[in-house]
Design a protein around this motif. Sequence first.
Motif, mmCIF file in Angstrom:
data_model
loop_
_atom_site.group_PDB
_atom_site.id
_atom_site.type_symbol
_atom_site.label_atom_id
_atom_site.label_comp_id
_atom_site.label_asym_id
_atom_site.label_seq_id
_atom_site.Cartn_x
_atom_site.Cartn_y
_atom_site.Cartn_z
ATOM 1 N N ARG A 6 0.839 -1.200 0.000
ATOM 2 C CA ARG A 6 0.000 0.000 0.000
ATOM 3 C C ARG A 6 0.869 1.244 0.000
ATOM 4 N N ALA A 8 0.340 4.996 1.447
ATOM 5 C CA ALA A 8 -0.603 5.551 2.418
ATOM 6 C C ALA A 8 -0.341 7.026 2.708
ATOM 7 N N PRO A 9 -0.606 7.890 1.757
ATOM 8 C CA PRO A 9 -0.336 9.308 2.001
ATOM 9 C C PRO A 9 -1.381 9.952 2.902
ATOM 10 N N SER A 10 -0.969 10.971 3.631
ATOM 11 C CA SER A 10 -1.919 11.785 4.398
ATOM 12 C C SER A 10 -2.284 12.965 3.513
ATOM 13 N N ARG A 40 -4.120 3.997 0.018
ATOM 14 C CA ARG A 40 -4.838 4.205 1.269
ATOM 15 C C ARG A 40 -4.691 5.661 1.698
ATOM 16 N N ASP A 42 -4.707 8.232 4.365
ATOM 17 C CA ASP A 42 -4.580 8.313 5.826
ATOM 18 C C ASP A 42 -5.128 9.660 6.299
ATOM 19 N N TYR A 184 -3.147 7.754 13.859
ATOM 20 C CA TYR A 184 -2.566 7.062 12.702
ATOM 21 C C TYR A 184 -2.062 5.649 13.019
ATOM 22 N N SER A 188 -3.468 2.559 11.005
ATOM 23 C CA SER A 188 -2.557 2.006 10.008
ATOM 24 C C SER A 188 -2.372 0.501 10.219
ATOM 25 N N ARG A 202 8.167 2.446 3.297
ATOM 26 C CA ARG A 202 7.912 3.834 3.682
ATOM 27 C C ARG A 202 9.215 4.507 4.101
ATOM 28 N N HIS A 206 9.714 6.573 9.830
ATOM 29 C CA HIS A 206 8.773 5.675 10.492
ATOM 30 C C HIS A 206 9.440 4.510 11.222
HETATM 31 N N1 GLU Z 1 0.332 8.519 6.337
HETATM 32 C C1 GLU Z 1 1.660 8.108 6.665
HETATM 33 C C2 GLU Z 1 2.661 9.066 6.039
HETATM 34 O O1 GLU Z 1 2.313 9.740 5.084
HETATM 35 C C3 GLU Z 1 1.850 6.710 6.163
HETATM 36 C C4 GLU Z 1 3.063 6.038 6.543
HETATM 37 C C5 GLU Z 1 2.948 4.573 6.249
HETATM 38 O O2 GLU Z 1 3.264 4.199 5.108
HETATM 39 O O3 GLU Z 1 2.510 3.831 7.102
HETATM 40 O O4 GLU Z 1 3.756 9.201 6.509
#
Ligand code: GLU
Length: 450
Positions: A6, A8-10, A40, A42, A184, A188, A202, A206
């Motif tokens: 996935r 997963a952008p905010s 996804r 976020d 989050y 997540s 990612r 993280h």
């Molecule tokens: N929304 C998080 C971000 O943009 C996702 C990080 C992830 O891939 O879990 O940093």
Amino acid sequence: MSVRVRFAPSPTGYIHAGNVRAAVVTWLFAKKHNGHFLLRIDDTDLERSKDEYEQDIEAGLMWLGLAWDEKARQRDRMDRYAAVIADLKAKGRLYDCYETQEELALKRKAQLAQGLPPIYDRAALKLTQEQKEKFTAQGRRPHWRFKLVDGAIEWDDMIRGPVKFDTKDMSDPVLIREDGSPLYHLCSVIDDIDHDITHVIRGEDHVSNTAMHIQMFKAIGRETPPQFAHMPMIMDAEGGKLSKRLGSLSVKDLRENEGLEPMAIISFLALLGSSESIEPFTEIGPLLEKFDVSKFSKGAPKFDLEELIRLNAKVIHQMPFSAVCTRLAEMGLSTLDEHFWNAVRPNLTRLADIMDWWTVAHGPVAPAIDDPAFIGQAASLLPPAPWTETTWKEWTDAVKAATGRKGKDLFMPLRRALTGMDHGPELAVLLPLIGPEKVMARLQGRREAA
Ligand code: GLU
């Protein structure tokens, strides 16, 4: 095992070079393994998330050609999160805390003053029911922390190799805000479980989150967490951090202001920071052969826009007419043919540059003739048709021999007569494209109709 990944952008800002890299790498990983790519959104931070940004993310991915197999939005899954929260509370893995931000800040300050790491002291676990009721009566609402199990947390990162954390160096993470909304981390992990995500790719910002997520996967009911790959963050050309605010590197800008090709951006980001050299690709197939997540190094690569622009030129130089004709028509160049494209293509850095060449070749041009006698003499020396790219040299050699002029004195008046400008595309390429008729008309100072 089939690969499921996935991106997963905010949706809290325009998609930029830093986060689109995770998209490119994750998407290529899915393609390489015939996997499933989930987009996804976020958007648990309701205040900062905006539809406008979500649309920008989708438009950016679509323009780059990174199609997703499925899309999910965290906002739509609140019921599911509530069920998991109830379960974690029942299991005693979530505990309520009543400290205010100020109290927590003071605690951290005191710990640091004593030379201790600012780790949450779990004071809330010692609260009696009576104390909690008292806080509630004062109007305090609890936030909820996830209780980590003491011990080491380890994983074998696809980029960083073996990674080890110890919970004694970690605070129990807050998973639920005072207003009851989940954060989050919780959403997540639940999503990664429900979508059977096999690999999480990612940014390395993280890494410490992953340590706590690994315990959360287990607590929520998935014994084996996904495999993780943490990519080093991209630096800007000066070695500073690339931020969302660095608007000049948003995908929108790379597209609209820089006029770059999607495949140039993909070729660049797929290999930036890996042990493979960056090469221009016009198709995904050959790029996939070179692409390998495990070839990324731990060092932070630099994002140099100039390098990307040079790569863009190389991508364009390989693009067949069939790949650009629709876009040329959209630019109003529907009569531009393959012959013209092939002649001019090696001189383009960006597709939009073709406009200059087209205008000079087809007009309207207002010839600038400062020395009519010289231009008249030059006109009489034009070689006979058909013309090729060597005609310019033949012609200017003849003019040089007849007039004794050379260098700028020779070329500039010819350029000004043929194009009306002091600079512009290379005349050797242009002369046959302008053609004998128009060249003669321009040398005679005839202004062309628009
Ligand atoms: N929304 C998080 C971000 O943009 C996702 C990080 C992830 O891939 O879990 O940093």
